[in-house]
Design a protein around this motif. Sequence first.
Motif: not given
Length: 104
Positions: A11, A13, A22-23, A25-27, A42, A48, A50
């Motif tokens: 994803r 940023d 993805k893991r 990052l913070v959604r 998530g 959304g 990230y």
Amino acid sequence: MGLATRKIPMRKDVLTNKMFPKRELVRIVRDKEGNISIDPTGKKSGRGAYVGLDPEAVKEAKSKKTLEKVFSHAVPDEFYDELFDFVDHQKARMDLFGDLGKKH
């Protein structure tokens, strides 16, 4: 037959425009009512985006109002402060444990 390699979901940023797994990052999400919140699971519904685990990027985003541009919606300063604390904590956990403690 060799081991199957799993594709790692990537994803972007929204603060740095760099791609990350993805893991790592913070959604964050904006719901239909326009509320913006951190989405650790998530799974919240809404628009959304990230954010990476870079507290300095969050500070810069606050001064540049980056999330307002991303969501086309006003974002209170308190949310940036909450996001900074969350990202700072998650980064510390990742540095300590090498993972965000999520199950795969």
